[in-house]
Scaffold this motif. Structure first.
Motif, mmCIF file in Angstrom:
data_model
loop_
_atom_site.group_PDB
_atom_site.id
_atom_site.type_symbol
_atom_site.label_atom_id
_atom_site.label_comp_id
_atom_site.label_asym_id
_atom_site.label_seq_id
_atom_site.Cartn_x
_atom_site.Cartn_y
_atom_site.Cartn_z
ATOM 1 N N UNK A 224 0.828 -1.210 0.000
ATOM 2 C CA UNK A 224 0.000 0.000 0.000
ATOM 3 C C UNK A 224 0.854 1.247 0.000
ATOM 4 N N UNK A 225 1.904 1.226 0.779
ATOM 5 C CA UNK A 225 2.837 2.350 0.839
ATOM 6 C C UNK A 225 3.474 2.585 -0.535
ATOM 7 N N UNK A 226 3.926 1.514 -1.178
ATOM 8 C CA UNK A 226 4.538 1.634 -2.506
ATOM 9 C C UNK A 226 3.547 2.198 -3.520
ATOM 10 N N UNK A 227 2.287 1.761 -3.442
ATOM 11 C CA UNK A 227 1.262 2.298 -4.348
ATOM 12 C C UNK A 227 1.033 3.786 -4.099
ATOM 13 N N UNK A 228 0.952 4.177 -2.841
ATOM 14 C CA UNK A 228 0.782 5.596 -2.516
ATOM 15 C C UNK A 228 1.967 6.419 -3.006
ATOM 16 N N UNK A 229 3.169 5.880 -2.858
ATOM 17 C CA UNK A 229 4.353 6.594 -3.336
ATOM 18 C C UNK A 229 4.329 6.754 -4.847
ATOM 19 N N UNK A 230 3.950 5.708 -5.581
ATOM 20 C CA UNK A 230 3.919 5.816 -7.041
ATOM 21 C C UNK A 230 2.803 6.744 -7.496
ATOM 22 N N UNK A 231 1.686 6.742 -6.786
ATOM 23 C CA UNK A 231 0.594 7.657 -7.104
ATOM 24 C C UNK A 231 1.016 9.092 -6.871
ATOM 25 N N UNK A 232 1.709 9.337 -5.768
ATOM 26 C CA UNK A 232 2.190 10.689 -5.458
ATOM 27 C C UNK A 232 3.166 11.168 -6.520
ATOM 28 N N UNK A 233 4.058 10.293 -6.974
ATOM 29 C CA UNK A 233 5.033 10.660 -7.995
ATOM 30 C C UNK A 233 4.332 10.961 -9.320
ATOM 31 N N UNK A 234 3.326 10.164 -9.682
ATOM 32 C CA UNK A 234 2.581 10.406 -10.916
ATOM 33 C C UNK A 234 1.847 11.746 -10.843
ATOM 34 N N UNK A 235 1.246 12.044 -9.688
ATOM 35 C CA UNK A 235 0.571 13.333 -9.507
ATOM 36 C C UNK A 235 1.566 14.477 -9.638
ATOM 37 N N UNK A 236 2.732 14.315 -9.023
ATOM 38 C CA UNK A 236 3.755 15.361 -9.077
ATOM 39 C C UNK A 236 4.171 15.635 -10.520
ATOM 40 N N UNK A 237 4.362 14.575 -11.316
ATOM 41 C CA UNK A 237 4.750 14.742 -12.714
ATOM 42 C C UNK A 237 3.662 15.448 -13.514
ATOM 43 N N UNK A 238 2.388 15.082 -13.271
ATOM 44 C CA UNK A 238 1.289 15.753 -13.982
ATOM 45 C C UNK A 238 1.218 17.218 -13.603
ATOM 46 N N UNK A 239 1.405 17.525 -12.333
ATOM 47 C CA UNK A 239 1.382 18.918 -11.888
ATOM 48 C C UNK A 239 2.543 19.709 -12.484
ATOM 49 N N UNK A 240 3.702 19.094 -12.599
ATOM 50 C CA UNK A 240 4.855 19.768 -13.194
ATOM 51 C C UNK A 240 4.566 20.097 -14.662
ATOM 52 N N UNK A 241 3.963 19.151 -15.396
ATOM 53 C CA UNK A 241 3.615 19.401 -16.798
ATOM 54 C C UNK A 241 2.610 20.541 -16.907
ATOM 55 N N UNK A 242 1.611 20.518 -16.035
ATOM 56 C CA UNK A 242 0.603 21.570 -16.039
ATOM 57 C C UNK A 242 1.242 22.919 -15.719
ATOM 58 N N UNK B 76 4.351 23.772 -16.252
ATOM 59 C CA UNK B 76 5.159 24.172 -17.399
ATOM 60 C C UNK B 76 4.292 24.778 -18.496
ATOM 61 N N UNK B 77 3.124 24.168 -18.760
ATOM 62 C CA UNK B 77 2.201 24.717 -19.762
ATOM 63 C C UNK B 77 1.726 26.102 -19.347
ATOM 64 N N UNK B 78 1.401 26.236 -18.069
ATOM 65 C CA UNK B 78 0.950 27.529 -17.540
ATOM 66 C C UNK B 78 2.054 28.573 -17.708
ATOM 67 N N UNK B 79 3.277 28.208 -17.340
ATOM 68 C CA UNK B 79 4.398 29.140 -17.460
ATOM 69 C C UNK B 79 4.618 29.553 -18.905
ATOM 70 N N UNK B 80 4.463 28.604 -19.851
ATOM 71 C CA UNK B 80 4.622 28.931 -21.269
ATOM 72 C C UNK B 80 3.548 29.915 -21.722
ATOM 73 N N UNK B 81 2.307 29.701 -21.270
ATOM 74 C CA UNK B 81 1.209 30.607 -21.636
ATOM 75 C C UNK B 81 1.466 31.998 -21.076
ATOM 76 N N UNK B 82 1.942 32.074 -19.846
ATOM 77 C CA UNK B 82 2.235 33.368 -19.231
ATOM 78 C C UNK B 82 3.350 34.065 -19.983
ATOM 79 N N UNK B 83 4.369 33.296 -20.368
ATOM 80 C CA UNK B 83 5.493 33.858 -21.110
ATOM 81 C C UNK B 83 5.026 34.415 -22.451
ATOM 82 N N UNK B 84 4.194 33.670 -23.181
ATOM 83 C CA UNK B 84 3.658 34.123 -24.459
ATOM 84 C C UNK B 84 2.800 35.370 -24.252
ATOM 85 N N UNK B 85 2.001 35.376 -23.221
ATOM 86 C CA UNK B 85 1.158 36.538 -22.911
ATOM 87 C C UNK B 85 1.988 37.753 -22.608
#
Length: 136
Positions: A101-119, A121-130
């Motif tokens: 269960x701990x390993x699953x929670x850790x992998x879920x947290x890492x996947x969430x972190x990666x998705x948030x980082x991508x989001x 980065x997209x936000x930062x790119x939009x702000x930069x273009x703006x």
């Protein structure tokens, strides 16, 4: 993996469990914070600890540690919680499921972190273009 669904505690003791070497040494917490940061995945059992965003109200995000560790609730204590809540299954099996269960929670947290980082980065790119368009 022990999971709390509503008020019902269920566990999977099928043959599909990963092969982890059962140990009587106990559970060793890595202090990653994955469980404290994802209370919504642990179910209603932990609802009273939720500060409103799925994070434990006693979790210190700067240190990844519990601010009430010595006085934390029994259900947050892997070793002591076993006797009170899970003694109906063998201890080595409980530890194996807890580690998984701990390993699953850790992998879920890492996947969430990666998705948030991508989001982010997209936000930062939009702000930069703006900013480029507005001459800022």
């Amino acid at each position: 993996f022990i999971l709390h669904l509503g008020q019902t505690m269920v566990y999977d003791n099928s043959d599909k469990l990963e092969s982890l070497s059962p140990s009587h040494e106990g559970f060793s917490c890595s202090c990653c914070g994955a469980c404290c940061l994802q209370l919504e995945l642990l179910g209603d059992f932990y609802r009273s600890l939720d500060r409103g965003d799925g994070v434990c109200c006693y979790f210190d995000e700067k240190t990844n540690l519990c601010t009430i560790y010595d006085k934390r609730p029994l259900y947050c204590r892997v070793e002591e919680g076993y006797e009170h809540y899970f003694a109906f299954i063998p201890y080595c099996q409980y530890l194996e499921m807890t580690r998984q269960g701990c390993a699953l929670l850790q992998s879920t947290a890492e996947a969430k972190r990666k998705r948030l980082m991508k989001l982010r980065d997209k936000y930062d790119q939009k702000v930069e273009v703006g900013n480029e368009r507005s001459g800022a």
